[in-house]
Design an enzyme around this catalytic site. Sequence first.
Site, mmCIF file in Angstrom:
data_model
loop_
_atom_site.group_PDB
_atom_site.id
_atom_site.type_symbol
_atom_site.label_atom_id
_atom_site.label_comp_id
_atom_site.label_asym_id
_atom_site.label_seq_id
_atom_site.Cartn_x
_atom_site.Cartn_y
_atom_site.Cartn_z
ATOM 1 N N GLU A 101 29.650 41.148 46.275
ATOM 2 C CA GLU A 101 30.136 41.454 45.278
ATOM 3 C C GLU A 101 30.690 40.228 44.430
ATOM 4 O O GLU A 101 31.581 40.204 44.364
ATOM 5 C CB GLU A 101 30.075 42.510 44.488
ATOM 6 C CG GLU A 101 29.610 43.871 44.222
ATOM 7 C CD GLU A 101 28.105 44.004 44.035
ATOM 8 O OE1 GLU A 101 27.814 43.249 43.392
ATOM 9 O OE2 GLU A 101 27.431 44.509 44.807
ATOM 10 N N CYS A 156 32.409 41.142 35.959
ATOM 11 C CA CYS A 156 31.588 40.063 36.716
ATOM 12 C C CYS A 156 30.626 40.056 35.400
ATOM 13 O O CYS A 156 29.127 39.653 36.131
ATOM 14 C CB CYS A 156 31.731 41.148 38.177
ATOM 15 S SG CYS A 156 31.195 43.021 38.026
HETATM 16 P P1 NAP Z 1 40.032 36.988 44.710
HETATM 17 O O1 NAP Z 1 40.390 36.086 44.572
HETATM 18 O O2 NAP Z 1 38.624 36.238 46.241
HETATM 19 O O3 NAP Z 1 39.882 38.019 45.583
HETATM 20 C C1 NAP Z 1 39.656 39.546 45.636
HETATM 21 C C2 NAP Z 1 40.148 40.864 47.023
HETATM 22 O O4 NAP Z 1 40.324 39.401 47.863
HETATM 23 C C3 NAP Z 1 41.851 39.952 46.779
HETATM 24 O O5 NAP Z 1 41.562 41.378 46.829
HETATM 25 C C4 NAP Z 1 42.292 39.604 47.765
HETATM 26 O O6 NAP Z 1 43.521 40.090 47.703
HETATM 27 C C5 NAP Z 1 41.496 39.162 48.403
HETATM 28 N N1 NAP Z 1 41.660 37.890 49.471
HETATM 29 C C6 NAP Z 1 41.966 37.065 49.183
HETATM 30 N N2 NAP Z 1 42.100 35.666 49.936
HETATM 31 C C7 NAP Z 1 41.642 36.901 51.180
HETATM 32 C C8 NAP Z 1 41.226 36.303 52.376
HETATM 33 N N3 NAP Z 1 41.179 35.431 52.642
HETATM 34 N N4 NAP Z 1 40.739 37.885 53.497
HETATM 35 C C9 NAP Z 1 40.234 38.550 52.550
HETATM 36 N N5 NAP Z 1 40.584 38.780 51.230
HETATM 37 C C10 NAP Z 1 41.115 38.541 50.565
HETATM 38 O O7 NAP Z 1 39.176 36.864 43.624
HETATM 39 P P2 NAP Z 1 39.766 37.856 42.408
HETATM 40 O O8 NAP Z 1 40.324 36.691 41.407
HETATM 41 O O9 NAP Z 1 40.112 39.000 41.914
HETATM 42 O O10 NAP Z 1 38.255 38.575 41.974
HETATM 43 C C11 NAP Z 1 37.901 37.337 40.381
HETATM 44 C C12 NAP Z 1 35.941 37.220 40.236
HETATM 45 O O11 NAP Z 1 35.630 38.162 41.600
HETATM 46 C C13 NAP Z 1 34.821 36.881 39.615
HETATM 47 O O12 NAP Z 1 35.016 35.918 40.200
HETATM 48 C C14 NAP Z 1 34.546 38.034 39.332
HETATM 49 O O13 NAP Z 1 32.926 37.255 38.968
HETATM 50 C C15 NAP Z 1 34.188 38.927 40.591
HETATM 51 N N6 NAP Z 1 34.345 40.115 40.577
HETATM 52 C C16 NAP Z 1 32.618 40.264 41.001
HETATM 53 C C17 NAP Z 1 32.520 41.977 40.498
HETATM 54 C C18 NAP Z 1 30.509 42.500 41.045
HETATM 55 O O14 NAP Z 1 30.988 43.900 41.137
HETATM 56 N N7 NAP Z 1 30.260 41.371 41.553
HETATM 57 C C19 NAP Z 1 33.131 43.145 39.729
HETATM 58 C C20 NAP Z 1 34.380 42.456 39.902
HETATM 59 C C21 NAP Z 1 34.582 40.678 39.897
HETATM 60 P P3 NAP Z 1 44.934 38.854 46.857
HETATM 61 O O15 NAP Z 1 45.178 39.902 45.329
HETATM 62 O O16 NAP Z 1 46.315 39.896 47.478
HETATM 63 O O17 NAP Z 1 44.570 37.557 46.792
#
Ligand code: NAP
Length: 517
Positions: free
Chosen positions: A258, A297
């Site tokens: 997602e 999101c």
């Molecule tokens: P993110 O930076 O991609 O982080 C998401 C998760 O991935 C966090 O738990 C992060 O851990 C982890 N992560 C980071 N680097 C990683 C790696 N190399 N390998 C494995 N895991 C890793 O996203 P975010 O900033 O938290 O979230 C915002 C985004 O999420 C927005 O774009 C939003 O649209 C999207 N979103 C989508 C939905 C949906 O249902 N479609 C729902 C909510 C949000 P750390 O925090 O420890 O870095």
Amino acid sequence: MSTELLQNHVAGRWQAGTGAGTPLVDPVLGTELVRVDATGLDLPAAFAFARQTGGAALRALSYRERAGLLAAIVKVLQANRDAYYDIATANSGTVKNDSAVDIDGGIFTLGQYAKWGESLGDAHALKDGEPVRLGREPLFQSQHVQVPVQGVALFINAFNFPAWGLWEKAAPALLSGVPVIVKPATATAWLTQRMVRDVIDAGVLPPGALSIVCGSSAGLMDALTPFDLVSFTGSADTAALIRGHAAVARHSVRANIEADSLNSALLLPGATPGDAAFELLVKEVVREMTVKSGQKCTAIRRVLVPEALYGPVAEAVSARLAKVSVGNPRNESVRMGSLVSREQLASVQQGLQQLQAAAEVLHDGRRAALVDCDPDVAACIGPVLLGARDADAATVVHDVEVFGPVATLLPYRDLPHALALAARGWGSLVASVYGSDPAEIGRAALALAASHGRVHAVTPEVAQAHTGHGNVMPMSLHGGPGRAGGGAELGGLRALDFYHRRAAVQASPAVLDALGV
Ligand code: NAP
């Protein structure tokens, strides 16, 4: 004095990381709250324990019995709700109503799956369709079955839904008999950790059924083996890393993604200023821009309106946005709290710069004074409505998701033009449609369904009954094609598909009867 270091729960016990820990911060006051750390955990052993001990215990139960586990989790969470609201205020900077979307949304979703799971009864596998003859005689037939996956489900979650993000995934996983390991986003991991702690301490789940790793994601993907699953929610960039990891790319670990999404709201042709459809759109756009400070999101990012209504909609939305008070969520007069961190504030400000290259500012909440907080410390920003008079040329508006209280108004010539603009998001989670002609809305809904996971139609008769453009209801599919990640969550019992493996059994009717599905 240093703050509490939150523990991880893996291999059936609470374990602290051996590092100093990463601080979690109050985004309004700037103070350190707790720390998280996953250094030194034996992840392969943690995954093996969940897979073997947790998986075996869950699969020994029937669907009905596992539905009972979900109902027990609901009771534990309800008993501790107040603590969750306090953590959300401190760590996410959200006002009560916004914390409810996350906390009560999660509890509600669990409750629904507990109810639906009951209906699956005492079986240990699911029947998939009817038996089909493989030859002319009925002697040898094919029956498809769905059996629970014999691996572990790893959830890597986003910061914006620390409660719902866990439970909307864990409910169908646990109901299916699949153990869960959750890795919450670091910034808001406290609420997830506290909920898991309460559930583990209450002893309602078998050992190994639910584990949590707080802190760095390092090594998590490496611990996956071919029958495991990964469900990721977050940015498109991290999603690409997950998809490219050897576990997924080489070993076919099933992945649900997602990612970000440029959702639209569409006011159908024929609306006039102030009519019911016009007012319903205006109200929903303002709600979507401001709930959780636009950090959803599913929030409306693009507002598609007939050319002649560009001015009137801009005026009506701006007038409502001007009344939204922004600041410290502890102050009763505040309607919209903060973003999750100063880093997110910087990211929203930078995203606004990008959008402003192609759009004019119609309402600028950045100028309004913040209530009860220091603008140099708090991650608060007022809502900003942008507008691009040439919707086709404003490419950046269809490409860049600004994860904050920001939306862009886009005029269209006719319905085919509006539908083409909606599809320029290259796959989104949800589009909402506002109008009053059921036949026209039906046509638009089917056209939008090709590029959206959910279409939300708002007609005057559902003005009070509709559940909201951005509210994810467990009855409906959550996920979208293309850039939205291609995932499929929820949608009632459809969610169980991801946690089951389909197989065909070819045998005599007597053997097929004996399957007990
Ligand atoms: P993110 O930076 O991609 O982080 C998401 C998760 O991935 C966090 O738990 C992060 O851990 C982890 N992560 C980071 N680097 C990683 C790696 N190399 N390998 C494995 N895991 C890793 O996203 P975010 O900033 O938290 O979230 C915002 C985004 O999420 C927005 O774009 C939003 O649209 C999207 N979103 C989508 C939905 C949906 O249902 N479609 C729902 C909510 C949000 P750390 O925090 O420890 O870095």
